[in-house]
Design a protein around this motif. Sequence first.
Motif, mmCIF file in Angstrom:
data_model
loop_
_atom_site.group_PDB
_atom_site.id
_atom_site.type_symbol
_atom_site.label_atom_id
_atom_site.label_comp_id
_atom_site.label_asym_id
_atom_site.label_seq_id
_atom_site.Cartn_x
_atom_site.Cartn_y
_atom_site.Cartn_z
ATOM 1 N N GLY A 1 0.823 -1.216 0.000
ATOM 2 C CA GLY A 1 0.000 0.000 0.000
ATOM 3 C C GLY A 1 0.851 1.256 0.000
ATOM 4 O O GLY A 1 0.615 2.188 -0.783
ATOM 5 N N THR A 2 1.883 1.272 0.853
ATOM 6 C CA THR A 2 2.747 2.452 0.926
ATOM 7 C C THR A 2 3.475 2.673 -0.393
ATOM 8 O O THR A 2 3.472 3.782 -0.951
ATOM 9 N N VAL A 3 4.105 1.598 -0.898
ATOM 10 C CA VAL A 3 4.883 1.727 -2.135
ATOM 11 C C VAL A 3 3.980 2.179 -3.280
ATOM 12 O O VAL A 3 4.289 3.143 -3.997
ATOM 13 N N GLY A 4 2.838 1.497 -3.420
ATOM 14 C CA GLY A 4 1.935 1.826 -4.529
ATOM 15 C C GLY A 4 1.431 3.255 -4.439
ATOM 16 O O GLY A 4 1.477 4.008 -5.428
ATOM 17 N N ALA A 5 0.990 3.640 -3.263
ATOM 18 C CA ALA A 5 0.433 4.990 -3.101
ATOM 19 C C ALA A 5 1.508 6.053 -3.323
ATOM 20 O O ALA A 5 1.247 7.093 -3.932
ATOM 21 N N MET A 6 2.731 5.772 -2.851
ATOM 22 C CA MET A 6 3.791 6.776 -3.028
ATOM 23 C C MET A 6 4.222 6.872 -4.484
ATOM 24 O O MET A 6 4.573 7.960 -4.960
ATOM 25 N N VAL A 7 4.222 5.749 -5.206
ATOM 26 C CA VAL A 7 4.574 5.813 -6.635
ATOM 27 C C VAL A 7 3.561 6.686 -7.367
ATOM 28 O O VAL A 7 3.928 7.616 -8.103
ATOM 29 N N ILE A 8 2.265 6.414 -7.129
ATOM 30 C CA ILE A 8 1.240 7.251 -7.758
ATOM 31 C C ILE A 8 1.395 8.700 -7.304
ATOM 32 O O ILE A 8 1.364 9.632 -8.109
ATOM 33 N N GLY A 9 1.613 8.868 -6.004
ATOM 34 C CA GLY A 9 1.705 10.217 -5.444
ATOM 35 C C GLY A 9 2.856 11.022 -6.032
ATOM 36 O O GLY A 9 2.679 12.168 -6.431
ATOM 37 N N THR B 1 9.610 14.517 1.103
ATOM 38 C CA THR B 1 9.026 13.291 0.566
ATOM 39 C C THR B 1 9.260 12.128 1.530
ATOM 40 O O THR B 1 8.414 11.240 1.670
ATOM 41 N N GLY B 2 10.412 12.147 2.203
ATOM 42 C CA GLY B 2 10.656 11.154 3.253
ATOM 43 C C GLY B 2 9.589 11.248 4.327
ATOM 44 O O GLY B 2 9.025 10.243 4.756
ATOM 45 N N ASN B 3 9.301 12.468 4.756
ATOM 46 C CA ASN B 3 8.221 12.700 5.719
ATOM 47 C C ASN B 3 6.925 12.095 5.225
ATOM 48 O O ASN B 3 6.218 11.416 5.953
ATOM 49 N N GLU B 4 6.611 12.395 3.957
ATOM 50 C CA GLU B 4 5.346 11.933 3.395
ATOM 51 C C GLU B 4 5.293 10.411 3.365
ATOM 52 O O GLU B 4 4.244 9.819 3.594
ATOM 53 N N THR B 5 6.444 9.780 3.068
ATOM 54 C CA THR B 5 6.463 8.319 2.992
ATOM 55 C C THR B 5 6.213 7.717 4.367
ATOM 56 O O THR B 5 5.451 6.758 4.518
ATOM 57 N N LEU B 6 6.862 8.282 5.383
ATOM 58 C CA LEU B 6 6.633 7.775 6.736
ATOM 59 C C LEU B 6 5.174 7.968 7.126
ATOM 60 O O LEU B 6 4.547 7.087 7.726
ATOM 61 N N ALA B 7 4.613 9.121 6.795
ATOM 62 C CA ALA B 7 3.202 9.367 7.101
ATOM 63 C C ALA B 7 2.318 8.358 6.380
ATOM 64 O O ALA B 7 1.330 7.877 6.933
ATOM 65 N N MET B 8 2.741 7.997 5.161
ATOM 66 C CA MET B 8 1.947 7.052 4.378
ATOM 67 C C MET B 8 1.962 5.662 5.003
ATOM 68 O O MET B 8 0.942 4.972 5.032
ATOM 69 N N VAL B 9 3.136 5.248 5.517
ATOM 70 C CA VAL B 9 3.216 3.953 6.192
ATOM 71 C C VAL B 9 2.141 3.889 7.270
ATOM 72 O O VAL B 9 1.403 2.911 7.412
ATOM 73 N N LYS B 10 2.025 4.976 8.018
ATOM 74 C CA LYS B 10 1.074 4.994 9.119
ATOM 75 C C LYS B 10 -0.361 5.126 8.614
ATOM 76 O O LYS B 10 -1.283 4.561 9.191
ATOM 77 N N ASP B 11 -0.523 5.883 7.504
ATOM 78 C CA ASP B 11 -1.888 6.075 6.989
ATOM 79 C C ASP B 11 -2.463 4.820 6.344
ATOM 80 O O ASP B 11 -3.674 4.752 6.119
ATOM 81 N N THR B 12 -1.593 3.830 6.055
ATOM 82 C CA THR B 12 -2.166 2.587 5.516
ATOM 83 C C THR B 12 -3.054 1.925 6.561
ATOM 84 O O THR B 12 -3.878 1.078 6.216
ATOM 85 N N SER B 13 -2.904 2.310 7.836
ATOM 86 C CA SER B 13 -3.803 1.744 8.854
ATOM 87 C C SER B 13 -5.243 2.216 8.626
ATOM 88 O O SER B 13 -6.176 1.651 9.175
ATOM 89 N N LEU B 14 -5.403 3.274 7.794
ATOM 90 C CA LEU B 14 -6.755 3.744 7.476
ATOM 91 C C LEU B 14 -7.451 2.837 6.456
ATOM 92 O O LEU B 14 -8.643 2.951 6.232
ATOM 93 N N LEU B 15 -6.659 1.936 5.833
ATOM 94 C CA LEU B 15 -7.241 1.085 4.788
ATOM 95 C C LEU B 15 -8.404 0.259 5.320
ATOM 96 O O LEU B 15 -9.292 -0.131 4.563
ATOM 97 N N GLU C 1 -2.188 11.651 -1.897
ATOM 98 C CA GLU C 1 -0.771 11.988 -1.731
ATOM 99 C C GLU C 1 -0.285 12.907 -2.849
ATOM 100 O O GLU C 1 0.527 13.801 -2.623
ATOM 101 N N ALA C 2 -0.786 12.689 -4.069
ATOM 102 C CA ALA C 2 -0.332 13.487 -5.219
ATOM 103 C C ALA C 2 -0.552 14.975 -4.970
ATOM 104 O O ALA C 2 0.254 15.810 -5.398
ATOM 105 N N ALA C 3 -1.629 15.311 -4.267
ATOM 106 C CA ALA C 3 -1.909 16.722 -4.007
ATOM 107 C C ALA C 3 -0.814 17.337 -3.137
ATOM 108 O O ALA C 3 -0.364 18.461 -3.391
ATOM 109 N N TYR C 4 -0.369 16.578 -2.125
ATOM 110 C CA TYR C 4 0.695 17.099 -1.257
ATOM 111 C C TYR C 4 2.027 17.103 -1.994
ATOM 112 O O TYR C 4 2.809 18.042 -1.900
ATOM 113 N N MET C 5 2.290 16.009 -2.749
ATOM 114 C CA MET C 5 3.550 15.930 -3.484
ATOM 115 C C MET C 5 3.654 17.032 -4.543
ATOM 116 O O MET C 5 4.743 17.511 -4.846
#
Lengths: 319, 309
Positions: A71-79, A227-241, A177-181
């Motif tokens: 989830g993190t990898v996929g979302a960050m690639v799109i983002g 972007t590192g920040n965003e990736t770490l945040a994304m790891v945690k946001d996958t708990s929203l899945l 994520e794309a909006a923030y990126m």
Amino acid sequence: MSAETADRPGRIDARPVRHPGRYVAIVVIAVIVAMMVSSAVTNANWDWSFAFQIMKFKPVVNGLWRGTIVGTVGAMVIGVVLGVILAIMRLSDNPVLRGVAAVYVWFFRSIPRLVLLVMFGTGLGYLYPSVSLGIPFAEQLGHFIGLSADATTVGHIDVAHLSNSIIIGILGLGLSEAAYMAEIARAGIQSVDQGQREAAQALGMSAGKSMRRVVLPQAMRVIVPPTGNETLAMVKDTSLLSAIPISVELFFQTERIGSTTFKIMPAIMAAVLWYLIICSILAVVQSFLERKFGRGIGNQRADGGLRARMLGLAGGGPR
Amino acid sequence: MTTTDTQHDLPIVRALNVTKAFHGNEVLKGIDLDVHQGQVVCLLGPSGSGKTTFLRCINQLETIDGGRVWVDGDLMGYDDRDGQLYRLTEKRIAEQRREIGMVFQRFNLFPHKTAVENVMEAPIHVKGVDKKTARAEALALLERVGLGDHCDHFPAQLSGGQQQRVAIARALAMKPKLMLFDEPTSALDPELVGEVLAVMRELARDGMTMVVVTHEMAFARGVADKVVFMDGGVVVESGAPRDVIDHPQHERTKSFLRRVHAEEEHRVEAVTALVGLEGSADGDPKGAGQPPAPDGAAGRAGTSSSDVD
């Protein structure tokens, strides 16, 4: 050169400034840490051995890999990819592209991720149970001139079937994520001196090539840390899945084990430890990327690192 | 307006009645200029006179509002079909720029690439030269500007004069038929000016066609075939350096040259004072008593590359 004589002073050999406050801080912190460690070891309710066991449970590992990490990898690639495209659109001369990018960023930054994921999970399948790929409005036009819809359709996507799969989750998180990126990439691109683009143009590079070869590599230096920040945040946001709902996900799995075994804390700690491990690895990757894109800028640390700063305890401090 | 040139061939640069305004403020009010094969033309004038803007119009870094610019017979930026102009695509303009090298006041080297990578970049990624050939040519060019042993340094590790020489090599790597210099020594410490001017002098001697915006009067006098004095967006005076610099006809040229001369003398005094100080500090009297050079810039224009790390 500088001959040392009685009236011409030589090399300085002075006593450094003392920092007694540092010793006081060490003592206070040591006591607090000792208390925490003691509690973790003596309070049986932590039940570390069960926590470690949970970490290795198959559904948990499965959730970690197929939910959290994928989830993190996929979302960050799109983002990242969509974010850079949006940033370039935002900075283009074309007012239509500029407007579209601005509206996109405004929309996706305004919607909470949780709400977005619920929307994607339940709403999309409800509104569009199946999506046909074909010529826009061909179905309506075909109906009008008496053709069957199949004649203009290339393929089908069964959205209802996808609705609780990781694909929808990745899409939801990635679009958000794309909006923030986009904003991060825009700041990075704008941080590169205008003269760089002019130099590239003067050498005969097209706008696209000067962006790819000259501007973006330099913008990366500014883009990577946030972007590192965003990736770490994304790891945690996958708990929203779990809101989609997706059950193959780390926190959902550990929580379920916690609620069925009534060992709430060990279960939570199993998830916490996994999050700590993943985020530590990502921090290493980030520092590697920072070094790669910091090439030639001369941001090598001048101080001697941790050792030198700790030795500063004896005196001296930052030079 | 134009001087009588000995060459009869088509000029490399022909500008006719070039006008340009920024937000309604007209900075170029009808500039004419011919630059022939192998000529060195220096654009002089006070800041704000439009000389840098005009230089940037030659390679289309600025679009012009009126007039025409041809480089080697090509109309820059437009396609002329029976009197109707069509704006060229960005790609075609990029192609036109390949023929024209440019050196900037602030060097604008790519900071994430080493010296040799800076020079190789455009041949590889614009012309499609293979990497090995490009590297060999880049090394030869760096050798030519006196930086053969600095090829793996990053720009941040080079002095301003060295960076500017790399920038010249980078522009030369595209084998341009014209070189534009936008105040190439204005951002340099005084003692580094000479090494850059020496490279430019050599380039001129090798027959490169050059248009140079500069404040270095000694360089203009010594190297230029023609100097053009601009003020307020018009060409006030142009001709052989001996005529324009030593016997200016117009009051505006005269007062500008007086100001430049006074400033140069001031600079020489400052440098002399500095040299004197250093001399006494080292206990070496040699440097102290040296008389100032008769013509401010001439003294250091001659000194060739001194490597500073």
